[in-house]
Write a protein that holds these residues in place. Structure first.
Motif, short mmCIF file in Angstrom:
data_model
loop_
_atom_site.label_atom_id
_atom_site.label_comp_id
_atom_site.label_asym_id
_atom_site.label_seq_id
_atom_site.Cartn_x
_atom_site.Cartn_y
_atom_site.Cartn_z
N SER A 23 -18.14 16.75 21.33
CA SER A 23 -18.14 15.64 20.38
C SER A 23 -17.62 14.32 20.95
N ASN A 24 -16.80 14.37 21.99
CA ASN A 24 -16.31 13.13 22.62
C ASN A 24 -15.63 13.48 23.95
N GLY A 25 -15.25 12.45 24.68
CA GLY A 25 -14.66 12.67 26.01
C GLY A 25 -13.27 13.28 25.95
N THR A 26 -12.56 13.03 24.86
CA THR A 26 -11.23 13.61 24.68
C THR A 26 -11.34 15.12 24.47
N ALA A 27 -12.30 15.52 23.64
CA ALA A 27 -12.57 16.95 23.42
C ALA A 27 -12.97 17.62 24.74
N ILE A 47 -2.39 5.00 35.04
CA ILE A 47 -3.36 3.93 34.78
C ILE A 47 -4.64 4.60 34.28
N SER A 48 -4.63 4.97 33.01
CA SER A 48 -5.80 5.57 32.39
C SER A 48 -5.67 5.43 30.89
N PHE A 49 -6.73 5.82 30.21
CA PHE A 49 -6.65 5.92 28.75
C PHE A 49 -5.76 7.12 28.41
N ALA A 56 -5.93 9.58 26.65
CA ALA A 56 -6.55 10.91 26.52
C ALA A 56 -6.38 11.74 27.79
N SER A 57 -6.30 11.09 28.96
CA SER A 57 -6.17 11.82 30.23
C SER A 57 -4.87 12.62 30.27
N ALA A 58 -3.86 12.18 29.53
CA ALA A 58 -2.58 12.89 29.47
C ALA A 58 -2.47 13.73 28.19
N GLU A 92 -11.82 16.23 37.27
CA GLU A 92 -12.15 14.81 37.43
C GLU A 92 -12.41 14.23 36.05
N ASP A 93 -11.62 13.24 35.65
CA ASP A 93 -11.93 12.49 34.44
C ASP A 93 -12.89 11.38 34.87
N ALA A 94 -14.20 11.67 34.70
CA ALA A 94 -15.24 10.74 35.14
C ALA A 94 -15.80 9.96 33.95
N SER A 95 -14.94 9.70 32.96
CA SER A 95 -15.37 8.92 31.79
C SER A 95 -15.97 7.58 32.19
N HIS A 96 -15.51 7.04 33.34
CA HIS A 96 -16.00 5.73 33.80
C HIS A 96 -17.09 5.85 34.86
N ALA A 97 -17.34 7.07 35.34
CA ALA A 97 -17.96 7.19 36.66
C ALA A 97 -19.31 7.91 36.68
N LEU A 123 -16.99 13.76 31.13
CA LEU A 123 -17.65 12.47 30.88
C LEU A 123 -17.39 12.04 29.43
N SER A 124 -17.50 10.75 29.18
CA SER A 124 -17.44 10.21 27.82
C SER A 124 -18.68 9.37 27.56
N PHE A 125 -19.20 9.47 26.36
CA PHE A 125 -20.37 8.66 25.98
C PHE A 125 -20.04 7.68 24.86
N VAL A 161 -18.81 1.89 25.04
CA VAL A 161 -18.51 1.00 26.18
C VAL A 161 -18.74 1.69 27.53
N LYS A 162 -18.95 2.99 27.54
CA LYS A 162 -19.06 3.71 28.81
C LYS A 162 -20.47 3.53 29.40
N ILE A 163 -20.76 4.25 30.47
CA ILE A 163 -22.00 3.99 31.22
C ILE A 163 -23.26 4.26 30.38
N HIS A 199 -6.86 -3.05 31.34
CA HIS A 199 -6.94 -1.60 31.57
C HIS A 199 -6.00 -1.21 32.69
N TYR A 200 -4.98 -0.49 32.42
CA TYR A 200 -4.50 0.03 31.16
C TYR A 200 -3.01 -0.24 31.05
N ILE A 201 -2.47 -0.18 29.85
CA ILE A 201 -1.02 -0.11 29.67
C ILE A 201 -0.60 1.24 30.23
C1 LIG Z 1 -13.01 6.78 27.19
C2 LIG Z 1 -12.08 7.63 27.98
C3 LIG Z 1 -11.68 8.90 27.57
C4 LIG Z 1 -11.97 9.46 26.21
O1 LIG Z 1 -13.26 9.45 25.82
P1 LIG Z 1 -13.67 9.42 24.26
O2 LIG Z 1 -15.13 9.75 24.32
O3 LIG Z 1 -13.38 8.05 23.74
O4 LIG Z 1 -12.88 10.48 23.59
C5 LIG Z 1 -10.92 9.65 28.44
N1 LIG Z 1 -10.53 9.18 29.63
C6 LIG Z 1 -10.87 7.94 30.04
C7 LIG Z 1 -10.43 7.48 31.39
C8 LIG Z 1 -11.64 7.12 29.23
O5 LIG Z 1 -11.94 5.88 29.63
#
Ligand SMILES: *Cc1c(COP(=O)(O)O)cnc(C)c1O
Length: 381
Positions: free
Chosen positions: A52-56, A78-80, A82-84, A156-161, A182-184, A187-189, A325-327
């Protein structure tokens, strides 16, 4: 307002979604499996589960690797968040590895030091989450060589990659990691509205993730404890979640994935134009990993820390939607409550004080980019 990032939706994308809407399957149906196959193919991965999302995706990747209470997960500050947070969902503890000040990626030297210390104290992590910050791949080979002998799993958190490559292979191919997420998000790729995926070469792990995304339930006869019951029968074999993606979203994802190469070409063109402009400004682009190509989800610069606030305000006042990007995650109130404090990861904190993300997305026009550059020049003049 020129945003820092935004989706690109064309007529084919719209048609793909409306065709599903008029059909029989709205939630998880045939488009889900098709999206999984297409993603695995594009990223040269054996298998893929979409969620359902990148966090899941991060949460289920951690669960599939057995992360639980008493375990540690390390990631980059230095990440969103969700990575932690994915570790906390599993009941595990989080710690951070400081970043390379030149590109915001997890710093291999700091990782090596921290592993040595943790080993002597008997508190090695079970999982490390490496974030390809802004789409610039981490040095996976070095990280793998540090983690593998210690039996530590790498996500690998490849949400950006999505669309980036490392040593000639697409991110997601997984030569150096256990799972890639991956995240969709728009704003992502590529986008599916909301959506995420886990890529991997171990089909047992990916099958576990497929079961966990739908309550831990299976109907697969090969997996059932009993075959005495009728056709209605299913078993909940573990505690899972409802992390399913819909067929509407998967159809959009499939359509978007056909466009990913065009998106990446355009993002790289924009980055190159920025690179030229930055040469005559007190703005330092990220120093990119060698033998890798960024997908440029973000175009991040370092500016003099004492001018960052006024530059941000100046650009916002000129309708340019820059972002930060990012606090650092460890400075968020939730993580401070867990005992982290300012000063814990000085390279990440310094990176944060000077960073600014300039607009980059496929439909950004040269004229709008020139406006961004012109405003930067005017500010520093
Ligand atoms: C966007 C993002 C996520 C989470 O993805 P969602 O689809 O918004 O849940 C996780 N890690 C990083 C680095 C992100 O940029």
């Amino acid at each position: 307002m020129i945003p820092y990032g935004r989706q690109s939706i064309n007529d084919e994308d719209v048609t793909a979604v409306t065709e599903v809407l008029a059909g029989s399957w709205l939630t998880q149906g045939p488009k889900v499996a098709e999206f999984e196959q297409q993603l695995a193919h594009r990223c040269q991965s054996q298998d893929c589960a979409v969620v359902s999302n990148g966090t899941a995706a991060l949460h289920l990747a951690c669960l599939a690797l057995g992360l639980g209470t008493g375990d540690w997960l390390w990631t980059s500050p230095i990440s969103f968040v969700a990575s932690a947070n994915c570790a906390r969902y599993c009941g595990a503890s989080v710690d951070f590895v400081d970043v390379d000040p030149n590109n915001g990626n997890l710093c291999p030297e700091r990782l090596a030091e921290k592993l040595q210390l943790a080993e002597s104290q008997g508190r090695l992590p079970k999982v490390v989450v490496a974030v390809h910050f802004g789409g610039n791949p981490c040095d996976l080979k070095i990280i793998h060589e540090l983690l593998n002998p210690l039996g530590i799993k790498l996500i690998e958190d490849a949400s950006h990659a999505l669309g980036a490559d490392y040593h000639g292979d697409p991110i997601g191919a997984g030569q150096y990691s256990d799972l890639t997420t991956l995240s969709f998000h728009p704003v992502k790729i590529i986008t599916s509205g909301e959506g995420g995926a886990v890529l991997g070469n171990d089909s047992v792990l990916i099958e576990r993730i497929r079961q966990l995304r739908t309550h831990g339930i299976t109907k697969d006869p090969a997996l059932l404890d009993t075959t005495e019951e009728g056709g209605w029968y299913y078993e909940q074999q573990a505690l899972g979640w409802n992390y399913r993606i819909t067929d509407l979203q998967a159809a959009l994802g499939i359509s978007q994935l056909k466009r990913v190469d065009d998106f990446i070409v355009r993002r790289r063109q924009i980055a190159q134009r920025y690179d030229v402009a930055m040469q005559s400004l007190p703005c330092q682009p990220l120093s990119l990993t060698t033998e890798a190509n960024s997908s440029f989800h973000l175009y991040v610069i370092q500016v003099p820390a004492d001018q960052r606030r006024s530059l941000y305000d100046y650009l916002q006042d000129n309708a340019i939607g820059v972002q930060v990007h990012y606090i650092p995650i460890h400075t968020q109130p939730y993580y401070r409550q867990l005992g982290f404090k300012l000063g814990d990861f000085p390279q990440a904190e310094a990176f944060y004080r000077g960073c600014l993300s300039l607009p980059v997305f496929p439909e950004l026009t040269d004229e709008d980019q020139d406006k961004v550059i012109g405003c930067l020049q005017a500010f520093f003049a």
